[in-house]
Structures are given as structure tokens and as C-alpha cells.
Design a protein around this motif. Structure first.
Motif, PDB file in Angstrom:
ATOM      1  N   ASP A 199       0.829  -1.209   0.000  1.00 44.85           N
ATOM      2  CA  ASP A 199       0.000   0.000   0.000  1.00 44.85           C
ATOM      3  C   ASP A 199       0.860   1.255   0.000  1.00 44.85           C
ATOM      4  O   ASP A 199       0.602   2.202  -0.761  1.00 44.85           O
ATOM      5  N   LYS A 203       1.124   3.891  -3.132  1.00 43.39           N
ATOM      6  CA  LYS A 203       0.660   5.261  -2.904  1.00 43.39           C
ATOM      7  C   LYS A 203       1.742   6.270  -3.281  1.00 43.39           C
ATOM      8  O   LYS A 203       1.459   7.287  -3.928  1.00 43.39           O
ATOM      9  N   GLU A 207       1.388   8.972  -6.416  1.00 44.25           N
ATOM     10  CA  GLU A 207       1.537  10.423  -6.235  1.00 44.25           C
ATOM     11  C   GLU A 207       2.574  10.990  -7.190  1.00 44.25           C
ATOM     12  O   GLU A 207       2.364  12.060  -7.795  1.00 44.25           O
TER      13      GLU A 207
END
Length: 374
Positions: A199, A203, A207
Motif C-alpha cells: 500500500d 501510494k 503520487e
């Protein structure tokens, strides 16, 4: 059970790589007729060499299973000798010493979806020399009239800076030649990352990619050939390409309400990607669509080894009944019922009666109709 003619036709139209017709010859000269050019959607599949592009494409569109992609390059190489390749963008694949499949130049596939929709899939080789050519001598040819760019990143790449540089070069070419194209980034081989880190790593990568993509927008997915994430990503991509998807969803909702179903799913027939669904009751498993796609496609492959074709299935327990059946010439339908008072025969009759209506919806240039409540 013998395969029907329509089943054979559908499978033939979705069998992996196809070369372009010889130069100067009309489309269809290699034995497959192309539909109206307005319904062809050009899809670029790009990424560095070894990122997993060809393996994922073969699983989704050519009925490979994950473990068979290890010998994919040799399989394609064997087929080269039987192909007459006259296009300037013809290709082949090889396997390197560690088992990675390398695609050379651009490999074309035409994959028929929902009748008139055809994905013109360009699998672009990821070697440095080819990547540089895409942005210079082949720039206009590669990036013109693109509907979708799918860029695949190897999550464990040791050349992340170079990967990002090539991605930004793709975006610049897209912005110049196809500014309306949709952008998808697949952070691939996530199975190689420790589960408790997935995760966080995804992430951070997401981004970075969103920031680098501006002013364009990109949708990011984590993927692996070893689980349902690959089907989730490609279902989302194909969904963006279906021209009458809102009308399809509206009619699927009406159908579910008429037959009092908990949930109705529509799958593309050859790939078993989920292309539309409607649910009347909340379901616990958010990944159920992709899991079903994966399971049924594996079962279809098992059937084909016995010279049989998968047509329908009913699964029933004390809580629900699920029906999977051929729906239209290009789709399967799954209907989930929890009302024990509704017999199986009634649900199967309702599926059969709705087929003709949904066949009309698949004709993009056909009449705009709606399944009305009675």
C-alpha cells in the motif's frame, strides 16, 4: 460438447498477435475483416523492457495462464516462420537468460470487442534504442490518433529515473499528437513486494505519477499476473472505450429490477473482463468481479482442453443462487438471486428473453432503446 460456430468465430477473433496486412493490400487480406474504421480504438501499451507488457496482454487477450508466460517468447518465435511480415512495424519476441520476454519494435493486435468495437493494440518494445526511436523518427506514427496510453512500470525497476524520463517523453508526444487520449499507469509485479509494504509503495508511486502527468490526468493501478488485480485494471481501461456504456448500464439496472436480482454482471465473452454491472444489495467483497473473471476464464481453458466449450453454470447454496450464461454473441451475464421463492427456470427464462434486446444495444449505430419496467 462441441463448440458452436459463433464460439469458434469469437475465439478466433481474439487470438493474440496479428500482423498488419501487406503494404498496398486492403484490410482483411490476411483472413480477418475489419469493421468501420470509426470504431477502431488505438491503444498504446508501453514501458521498459521486461516490465511485463507482453505477458499481461497474452493473459488478457490470448488466453494464457500466468505460469505459461514463462515460455511466451519461444512460442511467439516459433510462429514467426509461418507469418508473412511486410509491415514496417512488424515484430517478434525472445526470452532472455533470466526468462524475461523482450518485444522488438511494435507488435500489432486487433481485438474485437462487443461487435463493432475493435482495440487496435500496439505493444511497443521497451529496449532503449526502440524507445528513443518512438520519440524521434517514429513519433507521429506511434502517437497519432491514440485513444488510450497504458504505461507499465516494473515496481522493482533499478532504473526508476530512466523509467520516469521515458514516461514523460510519452506524455509530451501524446500532448502534441493525441491530447484527448486517456492515460493509465500500471505499477506491475506487485507480488514481488512484501505484502505489508504494498500500500505504501503504491501510494508513493501513484503520487509521483500524477504529479509528473500534469496537465494530463492519469489513472493508476497496482497489478500482478498472479492475482485478480490485472483483470481489475484492464476492465477499467476497456470500460472507458465502450461507446454506449451509460445506455448499457441503464438497461442492465432495469433488467436487474425487473427480475428482482441482487446483482447483475456483464462480461466480455472472450476475455471475461467485466464491462458493466448493477447491484441492488451491498456486497462484502470489493474484488469479487475480478475473482469471478479469473476463475471462470481458468475453467473455460480447462473445458477447451477437453474439446468442449463453456456455456453456462449455476451455483446454489442456502443463501443465494448465481447463474452464469451466454447472453449475447459478445457477452456472458451473471445473475445473483437471494430470493428462494424464485425458481431457477424463471431466472433462466428471463435471461433468454432479454438477449434480443441487449443484442440491439451492442450495435453502436443501432436504435436507442430502453428496457422498460412492466
Amino acid at each position: 460438447m462441441e463448440e458452436s460456430d459463433s464460439e469458434k468465430k469469437t475465439e478466433k477473433e481474439n487470438l493474440g498477435p496479428r500482423v498488419e496486412p501487406p503494404l498496398g493490400e486492403p484490410e482483411g487480406s490476411l483472413g480477418w475483416a475489419m469493421p468501420n474504421a470509426a470504431m477502431k480504438k488505438k491503444v498504446l501499451l508501453m514501458g521498459k523492457s521486461g516490465s511485463g507488457k507482453t505477458s499481461m496482454r497474452s493473459i488478457i487477450f490470448a488466453n494464457y495462464i500466468a505460469r505459461d508466460t514463462r515460455r511466451l517468447g519461444a512460442t511467439i518465435l516459433d510462429r514467426i516462420h509461418s507469418l508473412q511480415i511486410n509491415s514496417s512495424l512488424s515484430t517478434y519476441s525472445l526470452v532472455d537468460s533470466v526468462g524475461n520476454t523482450k518485444t522488438f519494435d511494435v507488435e500489432h493486435s486487433h481485438v474485437r470487442f462487443l461487435g463493432n468495437l475493435v482495440l487496435n493494440l500496439w505493444d511497443c518494445g521497451g529496449q532503449d534504442t526502440f524507445m528513443e526511436n518512438y520519440f524521434t523518427s517514429q513519433r507521429d506514427n506511434i502517437f497519432r490518433n491514440v485513444e488510450v496510453l497504458i504505461y507499465v512500470f516494473d515496481v522493482e525497476s533499478r532504473e526508476l529515473e530512466k523509467d520516469m524520463h521515458y514516461y514523460q517523453s510519452c506524455l509530451e508526444a501524446i500532448l502534441q499528437n493525441s491530447p484527448e487520449a486517456k492515460i493509465f499507469c500500471l505499477v506491475h509485479k506487485m507480488d514481488l513486494v512484501q505484502e505489508d509494504q504494498r500500500d505504501l509503495i503504491f501510494k508513493e508511486r501513484e503520487e509521483d505519477l500524477r504529479r509528473l502527468s500534469r496537465p494530463l490526468e492519469c489513472s493508476c493501478f497496482r497489478t500482478s499476473i498472479w492475482d485478480e488485480t490485472l483483470y481489475k485494471a484492464w476492465s477499467s481501461i476497456v470500460y472507458q472505450l465502450i461507446p454506449n456504456v451509460q445506455q448499457l448500464e441503464m438497461n442492465l439496472r432495469n433488467f436487474a429490477e425487473i427480475i428482482e436480482a441482487d446483482e447483475v454482471l456483464l462480461f466480455e465473452r472472450a476475455t471475461f473482463l467485466v464491462i458493466s454491472h448493477y447491484q441492488c444489495k451491498e456486497q462484502r467483497d470489493a474484488h469479487r468481479f475480478e475473482k469471478i473473471s479469473n476463475i471462470i476464464k481458468q475453467f473455460k481453458l480447462s473445458c477447451s482442453k477437453l474439446a468442449a466449450s463453456f456455456q453456462s453454470m449455476e451455483v446454489r447454496n442456502s443463501n443465494f443462487a448465481a447463474f452464469i450464461d451466454i447472453f449475447t454473441s459478445n457477452t456472458y451475464v451473471m445473475v445473483v438471486m437471494s430470493d428462494p421463492s424464485i425458481p431457477s427456470a424463471a431466472t433462466l427464462i428471463n435471461i433468454r428473453n432479454a438477449r434480443k434486446h441487449f443484442e440491439k444495444l451492442e450495435r453502436v449505430d443501432g436504435p436507442k432503446q430502453c428496457l422498460l419496467m412492466r
